[in-house]
Design a protein around this motif. Structure first.
Motif, PDB file in Angstrom:
ATOM      1  N   PRO A 180      -4.110   5.244 -10.149  1.00 48.55           N
ATOM      2  CA  PRO A 180      -2.914   4.093  -9.613  1.00 48.55           C
ATOM      3  C   PRO A 180      -1.720   3.699 -10.658  1.00 48.55           C
ATOM      4  CG  PRO A 180      -5.304   3.122  -9.471  1.00 48.55           C
ATOM      5  CD  PRO A 180      -5.445   4.426 -10.206  1.00 48.55           C
ATOM      6  N   GLN A 181      -0.753   3.895  -9.742  1.00 50.05           N
ATOM      7  CA  GLN A 181       0.482   3.367 -10.840  1.00 50.05           C
ATOM      8  C   GLN A 181       0.287   1.868 -10.883  1.00 50.05           C
ATOM      9  OE1 GLN A 181       3.849   5.177  -8.630  1.00 50.05           O
ATOM     10  NE2 GLN A 181       3.349   6.983  -8.543  1.00 50.05           N
ATOM     11  N   LEU A 182      -1.034   1.410 -11.490  1.00 54.18           N
ATOM     12  CA  LEU A 182      -0.412  -0.087 -11.879  1.00 54.18           C
ATOM     13  C   LEU A 182       0.158  -0.255 -13.049  1.00 54.18           C
ATOM     14  CD1 LEU A 182      -2.744   0.648 -15.098  1.00 54.18           C
ATOM     15  CD2 LEU A 182      -4.556   0.769 -12.548  1.00 54.18           C
ATOM     16  N   TRP A 183       0.723   0.872 -14.215  1.00 55.90           N
ATOM     17  CA  TRP A 183       1.639   0.457 -14.632  1.00 55.90           C
ATOM     18  C   TRP A 183       2.570   0.283 -14.319  1.00 55.90           C
ATOM     19  CZ3 TRP A 183       4.709   4.600 -13.672  1.00 55.90           C
ATOM     20  CH2 TRP A 183       4.856   5.593 -12.662  1.00 55.90           C
ATOM     21  N   ALA A 184       3.214   0.704 -13.360  1.00 59.10           N
ATOM     22  CA  ALA A 184       4.746   0.423 -12.481  1.00 59.10           C
ATOM     23  C   ALA A 184       4.267  -1.746 -11.431  1.00 59.10           C
ATOM     24  CB  ALA A 184       4.723   0.912 -12.064  1.00 59.10           C
ATOM     25  N   TRP A 185       3.193  -1.629 -11.139  1.00 58.60           N
ATOM     26  CA  TRP A 185       3.046  -2.322 -10.479  1.00 58.60           C
ATOM     27  C   TRP A 185       1.226  -2.749 -10.113  1.00 58.60           C
ATOM     28  CZ3 TRP A 185       2.663  -2.580  -4.585  1.00 58.60           C
ATOM     29  CH2 TRP A 185       2.396  -1.052  -3.411  1.00 58.60           C
ATOM     30  N   LYS A 186       0.712  -4.361  -8.969  1.00 56.78           N
ATOM     31  CA  LYS A 186      -0.098  -4.038  -9.400  1.00 56.78           C
ATOM     32  C   LYS A 186      -1.509  -3.866 -10.249  1.00 56.78           C
ATOM     33  CE  LYS A 186      -0.578  -3.804  -4.140  1.00 56.78           C
ATOM     34  NZ  LYS A 186      -1.684  -2.997  -2.499  1.00 56.78           N
ATOM     35  N   PHE A 187      -0.952  -4.323 -11.691  1.00 59.60           N
ATOM     36  CA  PHE A 187      -2.563  -3.982 -13.103  1.00 59.60           C
ATOM     37  C   PHE A 187      -3.476  -4.525 -13.173  1.00 59.60           C
ATOM     38  CE2 PHE A 187      -3.349  -5.176 -17.465  1.00 59.60           C
ATOM     39  CZ  PHE A 187      -2.928  -3.472 -17.558  1.00 59.60           C
ATOM     40  N   ASP A 188      -3.238  -6.072 -11.888  1.00 62.21           N
ATOM     41  CA  ASP A 188      -4.860  -6.342 -12.100  1.00 62.21           C
ATOM     42  C   ASP A 188      -6.062  -5.108 -11.629  1.00 62.21           C
ATOM     43  OD1 ASP A 188      -3.610  -7.876 -12.276  1.00 62.21           O
ATOM     44  OD2 ASP A 188      -3.422 -10.230 -10.907  1.00 62.21           O
ATOM     45  N   ARG A 189      -5.331  -4.014 -11.269  1.00 62.40           N
ATOM     46  CA  ARG A 189      -6.257  -3.651 -11.112  1.00 62.40           C
ATOM     47  C   ARG A 189      -7.032  -2.937 -11.749  1.00 62.40           C
ATOM     48  NH1 ARG A 189      -2.634   0.028  -6.051  1.00 62.40           N
ATOM     49  NH2 ARG A 189      -3.653  -0.757  -4.383  1.00 62.40           N
ATOM     50  N   ILE A 190      -6.886  -3.079 -13.146  1.00 63.29           N
ATOM     51  CA  ILE A 190      -6.888  -2.774 -13.989  1.00 63.29           C
ATOM     52  C   ILE A 190      -8.959  -3.273 -14.204  1.00 63.29           C
ATOM     53  CG2 ILE A 190      -6.096  -4.128 -15.795  1.00 63.29           C
ATOM     54  CD1 ILE A 190      -7.024  -0.751 -17.061  1.00 63.29           C
ATOM     55  N   TYR A 191      -9.533  -4.330 -14.121  1.00 54.91           N
ATOM     56  CA  TYR A 191     -10.214  -5.229 -14.361  1.00 54.91           C
ATOM     57  C   TYR A 191     -11.093  -4.516 -12.697  1.00 54.91           C
ATOM     58  CZ  TYR A 191      -6.737  -7.851 -16.765  1.00 54.91           C
ATOM     59  OH  TYR A 191      -5.929  -8.569 -17.570  1.00 54.91           O
ATOM     60  N   GLY A 192     -10.455  -3.966 -11.514  1.00 52.08           N
ATOM     61  CA  GLY A 192     -11.932  -3.503 -11.375  1.00 52.08           C
ATOM     62  C   GLY A 192     -11.679  -2.173 -11.148  1.00 52.08           C
ATOM     63  N   ILE A 193     -11.121  -1.653 -11.925  1.00 60.07           N
ATOM     64  CA  ILE A 193     -11.310   0.481 -12.389  1.00 60.07           C
ATOM     65  C   ILE A 193     -12.434  -0.148 -14.154  1.00 60.07           C
ATOM     66  CG2 ILE A 193     -10.069   1.603 -14.215  1.00 60.07           C
ATOM     67  CD1 ILE A 193      -7.913   1.564 -12.250  1.00 60.07           C
ATOM     68  N   GLN A 194     -12.374  -1.242 -14.900  1.00 60.60           N
ATOM     69  CA  GLN A 194     -12.806  -1.325 -15.797  1.00 60.60           C
ATOM     70  C   GLN A 194     -14.570  -1.911 -15.075  1.00 60.60           C
ATOM     71  OE1 GLN A 194     -11.521  -4.957 -17.342  1.00 60.60           O
ATOM     72  NE2 GLN A 194     -10.998  -3.627 -19.689  1.00 60.60           N
TER      73      GLN A 194
END
Length: 428
Positions: free
Chosen positions: A153-167
């Motif tokens: 996902p382009q979390l580097w551009a927006w919705k960075f909080d997705r990184i925690y669900g990905i973890q």
């Protein structure tokens, strides 16, 4: 008042509370060392279907007896994939569309989870489509299924909080850009850079496109070729085309005084907008009779290949320009409301992928209020006439192209998946 580009500043990372993943059901995802893995795939769009189909093709070389099922399109089905739902039903664009499709999407997710359980799924490969697939990843992970996500996902551009669900929910992330791997390494998410499929796609598609006459070595030395690419979506075409044509008129008039000729190419891939584009060309030609604007349908790669300069709407087309190592100007214009919302959530200082990848404004970005014929004309003239400026831009673009890799993405992705599976088998 239009918000300036400076307002689109990177957002600070904010911590988010983590929920403990649900415990896997007993027996879910179990498999022996002698059995073949069972693959669930989900692709929600045509681009994902292409990636999924190519990956299945490669995985079948190692796992010829493995079942492949889930949701996919014609390219995946061509590989013997068992799609339990029509992929077109997942095409959802816009907030209101999501509301209308909510019940269907919820029901589909439940159906996929049931199929994963009944078919003893061991590995899920979720291809892009993050809004749905990240939610699905959590449910599959709770069943003990190994989750592989293909295209970050382009979390580097927006919705960075997705990184925690990905973890929590993703066991392996397959990324298309090298800087994405650096980001995931920082957050402890296992990832593999597999390269971008743009190079292979272009090599295949360009064979089907006719070459423009009097280009390459046959081009007259007194002629510039400028390719105008207003985008593929109706909205962006109608917002940007007039700017491009007015820029063409200014360039033609300025260079004509120097006894230089400019040939403008407009490739189009949106059949619905063909009449609008042709009408617009007729109107600008009536104002400037000697203006040479050539329209073509589905020949964008040849139009880029022939160009001395490309004026392109922001999007994946910029990577096509990168492939041919052509200098470019990136244009971006949306409704005020859309831009205002984007300015509040976008984390990157740039919009064009070439600039995001290079980490600086390699190609000039003309955004919103700056997206005018006058500003596009000035930058075009600088690129065409200033050899030092032009060559420096081409060198930077060539560097970005090298960073994307040239090996087949699907083969790299398959190697990563096979290695992951074998490693987990040995460890287990």
């Amino acid at each position: 008042m239009v918000t300036s580009r400076k307002s689109i500043a990177p957002k600070k990372d904010s911590p988010k509370s983590k929920k403990s993943p649900a415990k896997p059901r007993v027996g879910a995802g179990d498999w022996s060392l002698d059995s073949s893995p069972s693959f669930l795939f989900l692709a929600g769009e045509h681009s994902g279907d292409l990636l999924g189909g190519e990956l299945i093709h490669e995985l079948k070389k190692t796992y010829p007896d493995s079942p492949f099922f889930g949701v996919g399109g014609p390219r995946m089905i061509e590989e013997g994939f068992d799609s339990i739902e029509n992929m077109e039903e997942l095409s959802v664009i816009g907030f209101t569309a999501v509301l209308f499709k909510y019940k269907f999407l919820k029901s589909l997710m439940e159906k996929i989870v049931e199929e994963a359980t009944s078919r003893s799924c061991t590995h899920a490969v979720l291809v892009d489509y993050p809004g749905f697939n990240l939610r699905l990843a959590r449910k599959l992970k709770a069943l003990g299924i190994k989750v592989i996500f293909y295209v970050s996902p382009q979390l580097w551009a927006w919705k960075f909080d997705r990184i925690y669900g990905i973890q929590e929910c993703v066991d392996l992330m397959l990324v298309l850009f090298p800087f994405e791997k650096e980001l995931y390494d920082k957050y402890g998410v296992r990832s593999v850079f597999v390269g971008h499929p743009i190079a292979q796609r272009i090599k295949e598609k360009i064979k089907k496109e006719a070459v423009f006459p009097e280009t390459g070595e046959n081009k007259p030395s007194s002629t510039y070729i400028v390719t105008l690419m207003p985008g593929s979506r109706s909205g962006e075409i109608r917002r940007i085309l007039q700017t491009l044509l007015q820029t063409a008129k200014l360039l033609h008039e300025a260079l004509e005084k120097e006894k230089k000729h400019v040939r403008f190419l407009i490739p189009n891939i949106n059949a619905k907008e063909e009449e609008f584009i042709l009408r617009s060309i007729e109107k600008i030609s009536a104002l400037s009779p000697n203006l040479n604007v050539e329209y073509s349908f589905d020949r964008s790669l040849r139009a880029i290949e022939a160009a001395d300069l490309v004026l392109v709407a922001s999007g994946t087309a910029t990577l096509e320009v990168v492939y041919f190592e052509k200098p470019m100007i990136i244009l971006y214009k949306v409704s005020f409301l859309t831009y205002f919302i984007a300015s509040q959530v976008i984390r990157t200082p740039y919009i064009g992928l070439v600039n995001i990848l290079s980490g600086r404004e390699t190609a000039r970005e003309l955004i919103q209020a700056e997206c005018t014929p006058e500003m596009a004309f000035e930058e075009s003239l600088a690129i065409l006439k200033n050899k030092k400026y032009r060559h420096a831009m081409i060198e930077d673009i060539a560097s970005v192209k090298r960073s994307l890799g040239d090996e087949p993405t699907s083969k790299n992705a398959a190697k990563a998946v096979v290695h992951f599976i074998k490693e987990k088998r040995t460890a287990g």
